[in-house]
Design an enzyme around this catalytic site. Structure first.
Site, PDB file in Angstrom:
ATOM      1  N   ASP A   1      -7.107   0.904   5.286  1.00 30.80           N
ATOM      2  CA  ASP A   1      -8.208  -0.045   5.098  1.00 30.80           C
ATOM      3  C   ASP A   1      -8.395  -1.008   6.267  1.00 30.80           C
ATOM      4  OD1 ASP A   1      -5.540  -0.992   4.203  1.00 30.80           O
ATOM      5  OD2 ASP A   1      -6.602  -2.899   4.085  1.00 30.80           O
TER       6      ASP A   1
ATOM      7  N   GLY B   1      -1.912  -4.209   1.620  1.00 29.63           N
ATOM      8  CA  GLY B   1      -1.490  -3.434   0.455  1.00 29.63           C
ATOM      9  C   GLY B   1      -1.687  -1.960   0.753  1.00 29.63           C
TER      10      GLY B   1
ATOM     11  N   THR C   1       1.300  -5.363   6.513  1.00 31.63           N
ATOM     12  CA  THR C   1       0.313  -5.653   7.540  1.00 31.63           C
ATOM     13  C   THR C   1       0.257  -7.138   7.856  1.00 31.63           C
ATOM     14  OG1 THR C   1      -0.984  -3.810   6.804  1.00 31.63           O
ATOM     15  CG2 THR C   1      -2.233  -5.610   7.744  1.00 31.63           C
TER      16      THR C   1
END
Ligand code: ASP
Length: 328
Positions: free
Chosen positions: A218, A238, A187
């Site tokens: 997330d 992550g 990301t």
């Protein structure tokens, strides 16, 4: 007051990957562009949006144009942003928007909502004349093919892909498809402070490669993939499921509220992460109200860019793995 900025291009293994050099160049270029913006406009929101848009446009990082595909070969993108002045917006699972971070900003500034998802979010992008998502760049196609090959060959070592494989097999779809894909989360994110003291954070992603269609990680979840308070702005990267479980960015904000020293705050977050979801799971960058740059990761590598005294630094495996840069 101080101006400060940091970017990340994702945590993961960054091992044999087409385009690593290009990814590093991209971080350098985007850090320079975003820093210039911050100096020119003295506006941290403009700077983090510029940083993330630049990374989304590159095609060499897992966000916007360069986003990796899901199990069915489609792209579903997430992004979110927040400032210490209370602006907050996010989008999830958009399929047709080149710059989800611009769309997240529209959600924050023009709608009464915080998070919009799916094709109706894409419609909002269209209504606001945002550019459409072009076809996948060759470098992403190459990576997708490579990962698919590995999937058919090996057994997944990684919990995330083991679980996904079990699910897929037990549902009879794409039997035997998922395996060791640990290098594939990367990301992008940016955090900044301007010398009015406004902190801003922005994060954007294509998600984890071969995710189930409809999966949201997330990145568009406040407190997980992004967060900003009056003390600190944070962007995480992550495995989204582990980030949502442990909320590292919100946790960092809370540590700051309780006036913990930055070093202790960061260390306690990574201890918590280690204890609850283990290592090789995530990384984060942050900037606090004094302009200090914080980073930490428990993966093999994390690509970051930042500025110290006007000079741009780019690192793929920064050492030590948890650090506060005081003298910006
Ligand atoms: N956190 C992102 C997600 O799980 C992936 C990444 O950081 O690369 O969707």
């Amino acid at each position: 007051m101080v101006k400060s900025i940091a970017l990340h291009g994702g945590a993961g293994a960054w091992r044999v990957r087409p385009g690593v050099e290009k990814s590093i160049e991209t971080i350098r270029k985007c850090t320079e562009i975003a820093w210039r913006k911050l100096v020119e406009l003295n506006n941290s929101l403009e700077a983090v949006v510029e940083a993330v848009k630049c990374m989304e446009d590159s095609g060499y990082l897992n966000a916007g144009f360069g986003s990796v595909p899901n199990l069915l070969g489609e792209r579903e993108l997430d992004a979110g942003l927040m400032t210490s002045t209370g602006l907050i917006g996010a989008v999830a699972a958009v399929k047709a928007t080149r710059n989800p971070i611009l769309l997240a900003r529209i959600v924050a500034e023009k709608t009464p909502h915080i998070l919009l998802a799916g094709e109706n979010a894409d419609k909002l992008a269209l209504m606001n004349s945002l550019p459409p998502l072009p076809p996948m760049p060759e470098v992403v196609m190459e990576r997708y093919r490579e990962v698919l090959k590995k999937v058919f060959r090996d057994e997944p070592a990684d919990y995330f892909y083991k679980a996904l494989k079990t699910f897929v097999e037990s549902n009879g779809v794409f039997h035997g498809l998922i395996q060791k894909l640990i290098e594939v989360y990367d990301t992008v994110g940016a955090v900044a402070i301007d010398d009015r003291g406004v902190l801003a954070a922005a994060t954007s992603t294509g998600g984890v490669i071969l995710k189930l269609p409809g999966r949201v990680g997330d990145t568009p979840i406040p407190g997980a993939g992004f967060y900003a308070s009056s003390s600190v702005a944070c962007s995480a990267t992550g495995i989204g499921e582990f980030i949502i479980k442990t909320m590292p960015c919100l946790r960092l904000g809370m540590e700051y509220e309780s006036r913990r020293a930055p070093e202790d705050a960061l260390r306690s977050i990574f201890n918590y992460v280690e204890k609850n979801v283990g290592s090789n799971t995530m990384g984060l960058i942050a900037i606090d109200k004094d302009g200090k740059i914080l980073y930490g990761y428990n993966t093999e590598a994390m690509l970051i860019g930042y500025v110290v005294k006007g000079e741009v630094f780019v690192e793929l495996k920064p050492e030590p793995r948890i650090k506060i840069i005081h003298d910006v």
